[in-house]
Design a protein around this motif. Sequence first.
Motif, mmCIF file in Angstrom:
data_model
loop_
_atom_site.group_PDB
_atom_site.id
_atom_site.type_symbol
_atom_site.label_atom_id
_atom_site.label_comp_id
_atom_site.label_asym_id
_atom_site.label_seq_id
_atom_site.Cartn_x
_atom_site.Cartn_y
_atom_site.Cartn_z
ATOM 1 N N PRO A 8 33.979 40.958 40.008
ATOM 2 C CA PRO A 8 34.496 39.628 39.672
ATOM 3 C C PRO A 8 35.359 39.078 40.803
ATOM 4 O O PRO A 8 35.704 39.785 41.762
ATOM 5 C CB PRO A 8 35.312 39.876 38.403
ATOM 6 C CG PRO A 8 35.638 41.327 38.418
ATOM 7 C CD PRO A 8 34.516 42.010 39.130
ATOM 8 N N VAL A 9 35.731 37.809 40.674
ATOM 9 C CA VAL A 9 36.482 37.134 41.740
ATOM 10 C C VAL A 9 37.802 37.830 42.005
ATOM 11 O O VAL A 9 38.206 38.018 43.164
ATOM 12 C CB VAL A 9 36.703 35.653 41.362
ATOM 13 C CG1 VAL A 9 37.578 34.971 42.405
ATOM 14 C CG2 VAL A 9 35.371 34.940 41.213
ATOM 15 N N ILE A 10 38.488 38.258 40.949
ATOM 16 C CA ILE A 10 39.782 38.893 41.125
ATOM 17 C C ILE A 10 39.667 40.167 41.948
ATOM 18 O O ILE A 10 40.542 40.482 42.786
ATOM 19 C CB ILE A 10 40.430 39.186 39.746
ATOM 20 C CG1 ILE A 10 41.831 39.762 39.939
ATOM 21 C CG2 ILE A 10 39.543 40.099 38.924
ATOM 22 C CD1 ILE A 10 42.802 38.840 40.586
ATOM 23 N N ASP A 11 38.586 40.925 41.774
ATOM 24 C CA ASP A 11 38.395 42.138 42.563
ATOM 25 C C ASP A 11 38.073 41.811 44.006
ATOM 26 O O ASP A 11 38.489 42.537 44.926
ATOM 27 C CB ASP A 11 37.281 42.986 41.951
ATOM 28 C CG ASP A 11 37.690 43.593 40.619
ATOM 29 O OD1 ASP A 11 38.869 43.431 40.250
ATOM 30 O OD2 ASP A 11 36.839 44.216 39.958
ATOM 31 N N LEU A 12 37.325 40.734 44.207
ATOM 32 C CA LEU A 12 37.056 40.310 45.588
ATOM 33 C C LEU A 12 38.347 39.900 46.292
ATOM 34 O O LEU A 12 38.560 40.212 47.476
ATOM 35 C CB LEU A 12 36.060 39.160 45.597
ATOM 36 C CG LEU A 12 34.640 39.482 45.085
ATOM 37 C CD1 LEU A 12 33.788 38.218 45.060
ATOM 38 C CD2 LEU A 12 33.981 40.542 45.966
#
Length: 399
Positions: A8-12
Amino acid sequence: MVRVRRPPVIDLVLGGLALCVSAMEATFILEYGPYWAYLANLAIHLVLSVALLLRRTKPRTAFIVTFAAMAALALVVFTSPVNLGVTPLLFCAPISLWTVTRWVPNPWWGLAGLLLTLVGSFGSPVVQMWTRASLLLHVLLCVITYLWAATLARNDAAHRRAVARQQRQARQAAQEAAQSAAAQERIRIARELHDIVAHSLTVVQVQATSGLAIGTPEAVRSALENTRDASRDALAEVRSLVGVLRAQDQTPVGDVTTIPYLVHQARANGVAITTELPDPDTLRAWQSSWPTPARLAMVRAVQEALTNVVKHGGPNPQAHLRVSQEGQDVLMHLSNPIPASDGSQVAPSERGAGHDLLGLRERANLVGGRFSAERVEDEFVVRFSAPLSSATTTGLQTS
């Protein structure tokens, strides 16, 4: 656990920030040379960056890699002859603890993460380099992280169980509704089959009895012709009903334009009948505008009422039939004198009638109409009504 195929975006974002921190650690190598502590520190930072990227797609693997890297980092910091400082990637531990507690269904992973985090608190570079009070803060942070994630996980599990329970109840209700619909359909088909066969066999019986009683060639021929017509009509209706059983999208449709033909059959069976029926144009208008349940109910009501007269009207049956529409209701009224020799023709409730008039009562209930069959002075009167969805113009002609 909800499977995530892509980070997900947060992990990126977290992975990108971790790579930036790793790039800052690489400046030690550029400035002081490829010393083993600097190289090991950079490798551990890169491993933690990759673990952050895999946090949701492979939570268990990321958890194991993170805590192994954190142990290696603590070992490098304590054995290095140079000060490596405090890296922001120490937050990977509580982040990994959050992940396995929140997203891994097995609660033992969260408990294992909490235990490892608490044990690691005593060897954390932050605790060793700063004050002992930081140990309490570190432990408090880990406990709060675990409790928060565990609460959310329990809420999600309870919601999933509630949804699964509702789905089971919905499937059970749908199954019960299907069984009830099947039972009602069997009753409806039985009613239709009875109406078809009972009416036609009554006609055949009356014609055969008349032909045998009179005995003339003309009477026998007329009886055979009427028997042929009645049996042909019955076969056609039975084929239509069988078609309904084979094709679920078909429904037997009552044709109100056949009501005059039913009267003609009754007259052919010896009933002296007078009628108040709509003219053919009005019948065709009714056929095109009435809802199917009302049409079918009215045709069967006329058919069963006339059959009842043929059966119980005596040797010289007489009857008067009226079919009309009044407002949002269609009405049928049939009366016939009770033969002096047969005082048994009374309301079904009084003599326990068979399926004939009982079927009319069931039809009235199904369509939200009304039905009565009772003795009024010297006549037996059958009344039947069914509601309509829209009003049509009624025209009557007397015959």
